[in-house]
Design a protein around this motif. Structure first.
Motif, PDB file in Angstrom:
ATOM      1  N   THR A 129      12.471   3.796  13.945  1.00  0.00           N
ATOM      2  CA  THR A 129      13.446   4.400  14.862  1.00  0.00           C
ATOM      3  C   THR A 129      14.886   4.245  14.399  1.00  0.00           C
ATOM      4  N   ASP A 130      15.157   3.300  13.497  1.00  0.00           N
ATOM      5  CA  ASP A 130      16.540   3.004  13.129  1.00  0.00           C
ATOM      6  C   ASP A 130      16.958   3.588  11.785  1.00  0.00           C
ATOM      7  N   ILE A 131      16.158   4.464  11.216  1.00  0.00           N
ATOM      8  CA  ILE A 131      16.542   5.096   9.955  1.00  0.00           C
ATOM      9  C   ILE A 131      17.281   6.396  10.233  1.00  0.00           C
ATOM     10  N   LYS A 132      18.128   6.806   9.298  1.00  0.00           N
ATOM     11  CA  LYS A 132      18.942   8.012   9.494  1.00  0.00           C
ATOM     12  C   LYS A 132      18.385   9.225   8.762  1.00  0.00           C
ATOM     13  N   LYS A 133      17.517   8.998   7.799  1.00  0.00           N
ATOM     14  CA  LYS A 133      16.898  10.103   7.080  1.00  0.00           C
ATOM     15  C   LYS A 133      15.447   9.757   6.796  1.00  0.00           C
ATOM     16  N   ALA A 134      14.681  10.766   6.395  1.00  0.00           N
ATOM     17  CA  ALA A 134      13.251  10.575   6.154  1.00  0.00           C
ATOM     18  C   ALA A 134      13.025   9.479   5.114  1.00  0.00           C
ATOM     19  N   LEU A 135      11.995   8.681   5.368  1.00  0.00           N
ATOM     20  CA  LEU A 135      11.677   7.536   4.523  1.00  0.00           C
ATOM     21  C   LEU A 135      10.416   7.843   3.716  1.00  0.00           C
ATOM     22  N   PRO A 136      10.538   7.974   2.388  1.00  0.00           N
ATOM     23  CA  PRO A 136       9.347   8.236   1.570  1.00  0.00           C
ATOM     24  C   PRO A 136       8.420   7.023   1.571  1.00  0.00           C
ATOM     25  N   LEU A 137       7.151   7.272   1.893  1.00  0.00           N
ATOM     26  CA  LEU A 137       6.186   6.185   1.958  1.00  0.00           C
ATOM     27  C   LEU A 137       4.939   6.515   1.148  1.00  0.00           C
ATOM     28  N   TYR A 138       4.449   5.525   0.457  1.00  0.00           N
ATOM     29  CA  TYR A 138       3.168   5.591  -0.245  1.00  0.00           C
ATOM     30  C   TYR A 138       2.206   4.736   0.562  1.00  0.00           C
ATOM     31  N   LEU A 139       1.242   5.383   1.193  1.00  0.00           N
ATOM     32  CA  LEU A 139       0.320   4.679   2.071  1.00  0.00           C
ATOM     33  C   LEU A 139      -0.986   4.360   1.350  1.00  0.00           C
ATOM     34  N   GLY A 140      -1.475   3.169   1.573  1.00  0.00           N
ATOM     35  CA  GLY A 140      -2.748   2.761   1.002  1.00  0.00           C
ATOM     36  C   GLY A 140      -3.380   1.691   1.874  1.00  0.00           C
ATOM     37  N   TYR A 141      -4.514   1.210   1.437  1.00  0.00           N
ATOM     38  CA  TYR A 141      -5.128   0.087   2.136  1.00  0.00           C
ATOM     39  C   TYR A 141      -5.778  -0.839   1.121  1.00  0.00           C
ATOM     40  N   ARG A 142      -5.873  -2.107   1.494  1.00  0.00           N
ATOM     41  CA  ARG A 142      -6.411  -3.144   0.614  1.00  0.00           C
ATOM     42  C   ARG A 142      -7.596  -3.803   1.306  1.00  0.00           C
ATOM     43  N   VAL A 143      -8.718  -3.825   0.621  1.00  0.00           N
ATOM     44  CA  VAL A 143      -9.907  -4.491   1.135  1.00  0.00           C
ATOM     45  C   VAL A 143     -10.102  -5.794   0.373  1.00  0.00           C
ATOM     46  N   HIS A 144     -10.171  -6.887   1.108  1.00  0.00           N
ATOM     47  CA  HIS A 144     -10.455  -8.190   0.506  1.00  0.00           C
ATOM     48  C   HIS A 144     -11.976  -8.405   0.565  1.00  0.00           C
ATOM     49  N   TYR A 145     -12.652  -7.981  -0.494  1.00  0.00           N
ATOM     50  CA  TYR A 145     -14.110  -8.056  -0.540  1.00  0.00           C
ATOM     51  C   TYR A 145     -14.576  -9.500  -0.688  1.00  0.00           C
ATOM     52  N   VAL A 146     -15.559  -9.871   0.121  1.00  0.00           N
ATOM     53  CA  VAL A 146     -16.141 -11.206   0.034  1.00  0.00           C
ATOM     54  C   VAL A 146     -17.036 -11.280  -1.203  1.00  0.00           C
ATOM     55  N   ARG A 147     -16.893 -12.351  -1.953  1.00  0.00           N
ATOM     56  CA  ARG A 147     -17.699 -12.545  -3.153  1.00  0.00           C
ATOM     57  C   ARG A 147     -18.843 -13.511  -2.872  1.00  0.00           C
ATOM     58  N   GLN A 148     -19.716 -13.654  -3.849  1.00  0.00           N
ATOM     59  CA  GLN A 148     -20.913 -14.484  -3.674  1.00  0.00           C
ATOM     60  C   GLN A 148     -20.559 -15.941  -3.399  1.00  0.00           C
ATOM     61  N   ASN A 149     -19.446 -16.418  -3.978  1.00  0.00           N
ATOM     62  CA  ASN A 149     -19.033 -17.805  -3.802  1.00  0.00           C
ATOM     63  C   ASN A 149     -18.215 -18.033  -2.535  1.00  0.00           C
ATOM     64  N   GLY A 150     -18.053 -16.988  -1.731  1.00  0.00           N
ATOM     65  CA  GLY A 150     -17.305 -17.112  -0.492  1.00  0.00           C
ATOM     66  C   GLY A 150     -15.831 -16.790  -0.620  1.00  0.00           C
ATOM     67  N   GLN A 151     -15.331 -16.707  -1.854  1.00  0.00           N
ATOM     68  CA  GLN A 151     -13.954 -16.306  -2.075  1.00  0.00           C
ATOM     69  C   GLN A 151     -13.836 -14.787  -1.899  1.00  0.00           C
ATOM     70  N   THR A 152     -12.635 -14.268  -1.994  1.00  0.00           N
ATOM     71  CA  THR A 152     -12.445 -12.831  -1.846  1.00  0.00           C
ATOM     72  C   THR A 152     -11.757 -12.240  -3.073  1.00  0.00           C
ATOM     73  N   SER A 153     -11.963 -10.954  -3.268  1.00  0.00           N
ATOM     74  CA  SER A 153     -11.332 -10.213  -4.358  1.00  0.00           C
ATOM     75  C   SER A 153     -10.763  -8.923  -3.777  1.00  0.00           C
ATOM     76  N   ALA A 154      -9.472  -8.689  -3.972  1.00  0.00           N
ATOM     77  CA  ALA A 154      -8.799  -7.554  -3.341  1.00  0.00           C
ATOM     78  C   ALA A 154      -8.872  -6.301  -4.201  1.00  0.00           C
ATOM     79  N   LYS A 155      -9.031  -5.174  -3.529  1.00  0.00           N
ATOM     80  CA  LYS A 155      -9.050  -3.871  -4.185  1.00  0.00           C
ATOM     81  C   LYS A 155      -8.203  -2.906  -3.359  1.00  0.00           C
ATOM     82  N   ASP A 156      -7.252  -2.222  -4.020  1.00  0.00           N
ATOM     83  CA  ASP A 156      -6.358  -1.299  -3.336  1.00  0.00           C
ATOM     84  C   ASP A 156      -6.858   0.136  -3.453  1.00  0.00           C
TER      85      ASP A 156
END
Length: 211
Positions: A129-156
């Motif tokens: 609401t507080d910008i004066k001109k259009a704001l260029p945005l690159y939209l994506g999402y990141r999935v933190h996949y659960v691995r076999q050892n219980g840790q996670t690995s991110a993929k965009d």
């Protein structure tokens, strides 16, 4: 000439010093063949993993040289872009701090649990609401996949490019398919999904994957 060709032997001499490759890439930069364009872009992306500034300098020098060249640059900078490198974001026309200008950033998921071979549907809402001109945005999402050892690995993943107008909300949706791939094995557990704005996470949800 690719230093890190996935299905070939890593060329350690070019990993250490890619300077001999750069004049060749410059010569092929505006080639009309798509396979050559992709090869140049992939080579730049390889080099960027070890010599980021060299690739940034090359791309700044050739930016807007041609429409084809700009496509090569965007593809060649994909790793540095995902890392949120300030110079790369600015070169491609995105503000590194755009996420801080949002007054609304919401991510919702239709169902909090999922099973293999199903699809999770997510929706998002953005507003500034507080910008004066259009704001260029690159939209994506990141999935933190659960691995076999219980840790996670991110993929965009990429959603879309938009120009967010002052005060006007923007809404959209995306889907995540939960299926086993030869390149990625899924494991049960809580998967964090984050909405990305110019590579920065602005909202997230957890999806509990059951096998």
């Amino acid at each position: 000439m690719r230093p890190r060709l996935p299905w070939g032997i890593r060329l350690q001499q070019f990993v250490a010093d890619p300077q001999p490759v750069m004049p060749i890439l410059a010569q092929l930069f505006n080639d009309h063949e798509v396979y050559v364009q992709k090869s140049v872009a992939n080579n730049l992306n390889d080099i960027s993993k070890d010599h980021s500034q060299l690739v940034i300098d090359f791309c700044q020098q050739h930016w807007h040289e041609s429409k084809t060249g700009d496509w090569v640059i965007q593809r060649g900078l994909r790793t540095l872009f995902k890392q949120g490198q300030t110079a790369v974001l600015q070169l491609l026309g995105y503000q590194p701090a755009a996420a801080t200008q949002l007054t609304t950033a919401k991510l919702t998921v239709l169902q909090a649990a999922a099973q293999l071979e199903t699809v999770s549907e997510l929706s998002y809402r953005l507003q500034a609401t507080d910008i004066k001109k259009a704001l260029p945005l690159y939209l994506g999402y990141r999935v933190h996949y659960v691995r076999q050892n219980g840790q996670t690995s991110a993929k965009d993943f990429f959603i879309k490019r938009i120009n967010l107008k002052p005060g006007q909300p923007f809404e959209g949706q995306f889907k995540i398919k939960w299926q086993q791939l030869t390149t990625r094995k899924l494991y049960a557990g809580k998967h964090l999904v984050a909405l990305l704005v110019n590579t920065e996470p602005v909202a997230d949800q957890i999806i509990d994957l059951e096998l």
